[in-house]
Design a protein around this motif. Structure first.
Motif, PDB file in Angstrom:
ATOM      1  N   HIS A  31       0.862  -1.187   0.000  1.00  0.00           N
ATOM      2  CA  HIS A  31       0.000   0.000   0.000  1.00  0.00           C
ATOM      3  C   HIS A  31       0.894   1.232   0.000  1.00  0.00           C
ATOM      4  CE1 HIS A  31      -2.643   3.144   1.893  1.00  0.00           C
ATOM      5  NE2 HIS A  31      -3.379   2.711   0.891  1.00  0.00           N
ATOM      6  N   ARG A  32       0.669   2.112  -0.982  1.00  0.00           N
ATOM      7  CA  ARG A  32       1.503   3.309  -1.089  1.00  0.00           C
ATOM      8  C   ARG A  32       0.616   4.540  -1.102  1.00  0.00           C
ATOM      9  NH1 ARG A  32       5.981   3.610  -5.726  1.00  0.00           N
ATOM     10  NH2 ARG A  32       4.176   3.607  -7.117  1.00  0.00           N
ATOM     11  N   ASN A  33       0.997   5.505  -0.261  1.00  0.00           N
ATOM     12  CA  ASN A  33       0.321   6.796  -0.249  1.00  0.00           C
ATOM     13  C   ASN A  33       1.361   7.891  -0.077  1.00  0.00           C
ATOM     14  OD1 ASN A  33       1.036   6.726   2.459  1.00  0.00           O
ATOM     15  ND2 ASN A  33      -1.034   6.232   3.179  1.00  0.00           N
ATOM     16  N   ALA A  34       0.925   9.099   0.222  1.00  0.00           N
ATOM     17  CA  ALA A  34       1.860  10.217   0.322  1.00  0.00           C
ATOM     18  C   ALA A  34       2.841  10.045   1.483  1.00  0.00           C
ATOM     19  CB  ALA A  34       1.088  11.523   0.480  1.00  0.00           C
ATOM     20  N   GLN A  35       2.485   9.242   2.488  1.00  0.00           N
ATOM     21  CA  GLN A  35       3.358   9.042   3.650  1.00  0.00           C
ATOM     22  C   GLN A  35       4.395   7.943   3.427  1.00  0.00           C
ATOM     23  OE1 GLN A  35      -0.131   9.535   4.120  1.00  0.00           O
ATOM     24  NE2 GLN A  35       0.554  11.657   4.387  1.00  0.00           N
ATOM     25  N   GLY A  36       4.218   7.126   2.393  1.00  0.00           N
ATOM     26  CA  GLY A  36       5.216   6.101   2.123  1.00  0.00           C
ATOM     27  C   GLY A  36       4.605   4.760   1.773  1.00  0.00           C
ATOM     28  N   ILE A  37       5.385   3.696   2.039  1.00  0.00           N
ATOM     29  CA  ILE A  37       5.032   2.339   1.627  1.00  0.00           C
ATOM     30  C   ILE A  37       4.844   1.451   2.849  1.00  0.00           C
ATOM     31  CG2 ILE A  37       5.980   0.257   0.542  1.00  0.00           C
ATOM     32  CD1 ILE A  37       7.302   2.045  -1.508  1.00  0.00           C
ATOM     33  N   LEU A  38       3.811   0.605   2.790  1.00  0.00           N
ATOM     34  CA  LEU A  38       3.576  -0.382   3.827  1.00  0.00           C
ATOM     35  C   LEU A  38       3.326  -1.718   3.121  1.00  0.00           C
ATOM     36  CD1 LEU A  38       1.308   0.143   6.962  1.00  0.00           C
ATOM     37  CD2 LEU A  38       1.749  -2.091   5.977  1.00  0.00           C
ATOM     38  N   THR A  39       4.116  -2.736   3.460  1.00  0.00           N
ATOM     39  CA  THR A  39       4.002  -4.031   2.799  1.00  0.00           C
ATOM     40  C   THR A  39       3.408  -5.071   3.744  1.00  0.00           C
ATOM     41  OG1 THR A  39       6.242  -4.726   3.427  1.00  0.00           O
ATOM     42  CG2 THR A  39       6.010  -3.507   1.374  1.00  0.00           C
ATOM     43  N   LEU A  40       2.612  -5.961   3.167  1.00  0.00           N
ATOM     44  CA  LEU A  40       1.978  -7.044   3.920  1.00  0.00           C
ATOM     45  C   LEU A  40       2.192  -8.347   3.158  1.00  0.00           C
ATOM     46  CD1 LEU A  40      -1.407  -5.280   4.763  1.00  0.00           C
ATOM     47  CD2 LEU A  40       0.413  -5.796   6.389  1.00  0.00           C
ATOM     48  N   HIS A  41       2.875  -9.312   3.770  1.00  0.00           N
ATOM     49  CA  HIS A  41       3.044 -10.617   3.145  1.00  0.00           C
ATOM     50  C   HIS A  41       1.740 -11.400   3.275  1.00  0.00           C
ATOM     51  CE1 HIS A  41       4.633 -14.664   2.354  1.00  0.00           C
ATOM     52  NE2 HIS A  41       5.605 -14.043   1.708  1.00  0.00           N
ATOM     53  N   LYS A  42       1.496 -12.293   2.331  1.00  0.00           N
ATOM     54  CA  LYS A  42       0.238 -13.041   2.360  1.00  0.00           C
ATOM     55  C   LYS A  42       0.114 -13.885   3.632  1.00  0.00           C
ATOM     56  CE  LYS A  42       2.250 -16.540  -0.711  1.00  0.00           C
ATOM     57  NZ  LYS A  42       2.166 -17.162  -2.060  1.00  0.00           N
ATOM     58  N   ASP A  43       1.245 -14.358   4.164  1.00  0.00           N
ATOM     59  CA  ASP A  43       1.177 -15.138   5.413  1.00  0.00           C
ATOM     60  C   ASP A  43       0.677 -14.276   6.567  1.00  0.00           C
ATOM     61  OD1 ASP A  43       2.098 -17.337   4.050  1.00  0.00           O
ATOM     62  OD2 ASP A  43       4.193 -17.054   4.646  1.00  0.00           O
ATOM     63  N   GLU A  44       1.097 -12.999   6.561  1.00  0.00           N
ATOM     64  CA  GLU A  44       0.651 -12.086   7.617  1.00  0.00           C
ATOM     65  C   GLU A  44      -0.838 -11.798   7.484  1.00  0.00           C
ATOM     66  OE1 GLU A  44       2.048  -7.795   9.541  1.00  0.00           O
ATOM     67  OE2 GLU A  44       2.822  -8.433   7.575  1.00  0.00           O
ATOM     68  N   LEU A  45      -1.310 -11.706   6.257  1.00  0.00           N
ATOM     69  CA  LEU A  45      -2.735 -11.486   6.044  1.00  0.00           C
ATOM     70  C   LEU A  45      -3.552 -12.691   6.503  1.00  0.00           C
ATOM     71  CD1 LEU A  45      -2.628  -9.794   2.517  1.00  0.00           C
ATOM     72  CD2 LEU A  45      -3.323  -8.713   4.662  1.00  0.00           C
TER      73      LEU A  45
END
Length: 273
Positions: A31-45
């Motif tokens: 997920h990317r917005n003006a504040q930066g990037i946040l990543t989520l691995h499928k295992d975490e989901l």
């Protein structure tokens, strides 16, 4: 890069998000917005969904907001990523994501039109997806476009493999975005037309110098019955006719007294004849 409408995904439950991930073959959601990037691995989901089956993606992102950063974490292996940015869902690689990104606030709304666009801002050059397909060598393209615009020239000549070159018409849309129109075929046709026009003009001029006066006739004109009439066609269309009169035959030579030959002089008609 594959793009679909991702506007409902933020409000979707994690089960629906995982369905998108598995369908795309991606390992991570970014997920990317003006504040930066946040990543989520499928295992975490998966683990988050097992703890709370009603959890929505926006709620999970809010809980993990402190993990958001400016750079994509290095996973050490090539991965396919599903990028959610604004209302766009894109399938891309980590390498593509690390390239200078384009945001909704940074680019015009019509940037994704199916026309080749280039944006020149300072030393940076950006191509939209259509331009990247048509012009793989973006560095050479940017250099040639900059050179043409700096010379107030709206034509750009781009070298191509095999020693040929492509001719582009530049259409500035904003102060830094230019529409690229490939007019190579039009220029080639114009050069071909100019060549054959020069050939025809030179031949007619040479006939004139040799004392032969040609005539030009339209398709509707009555044509002379003598000499040669040539149909003038261009790409199958009849433009008219060229009339080349037959040269006058030379008078036979007569034997002069003493055995020499002389040409018979032409008699001029007497006055009134």
């Amino acid at each position: 890069m594959l793009e679909v409408d991702g506007s409902p995904l933020l409000e979707a439950r994690l089960q629906e998000v995982l369905r998108h991930l598995f369908r795309s073959g991606a390992d991570r959601l970014v997920h990317r917005n003006a504040q930066g990037i946040l990543t989520l691995h499928k295992d975490e989901l998966i683990s988050s969904m097992e703890r709370d089956g009603a959890l929505r993606l926006c709620d999970l992102l809010a809980r993990l907001e402190d993990r958001r950063g400016g750079l994509l974490p290095d996973t050490g292996s090539p991965e396919r990523l599903l990028l959610l940015e604004g209302e766009t869902l894109s399938l891309l690689t980590a390498e593509e994501l690390r390239q200078p990104h384009r945001t909704a606030s940074d680019l015009p709304e019509w940037w994704r039109v199916p026309l080749p666009l280039i944006r020149l801002r300072g030393d940076r050059a950006e191509l939209n997806d259509t331009a990247e397909v048509h012009f793989p060598d973006g560095e050479s393209l940017a250099r040639e476009v900059r050179g043409a615009l700096s010379s107030q020239d709206l034509l750009c000549h781009l070298p191509a493999p095999g020693g040929e070159e492509r001719t582009l018409a530049l259409h500035p849309l904003t102060e830094d975005v230019v529409l690229l129109e490939d007019i190579t075929a039009d220029c080639t046709a114009a050069e071909e037309l100019a060549w054959w026009a020069a050939v025809g003009h030179s031949l007619v001029e040479r006939l004139r110098q040799n004392g032969i006066r040609t005539g030009r006739f339209s398709p509707e004109d009555d044509l002379p019955q003598d000499g040669e009439v040539i149909s003038c066609l261009w790409e199958g269309d009849l433009l008219g006719y060229l009339h080349i009169p037959c040269p006058e035959p030379e008078k036979p030579e007569e034997a002069a007294p003493g055995g020499t030959k002389r040409k018979t002089a032409r008699r001029r008609p007497a006055a009134g004849q």
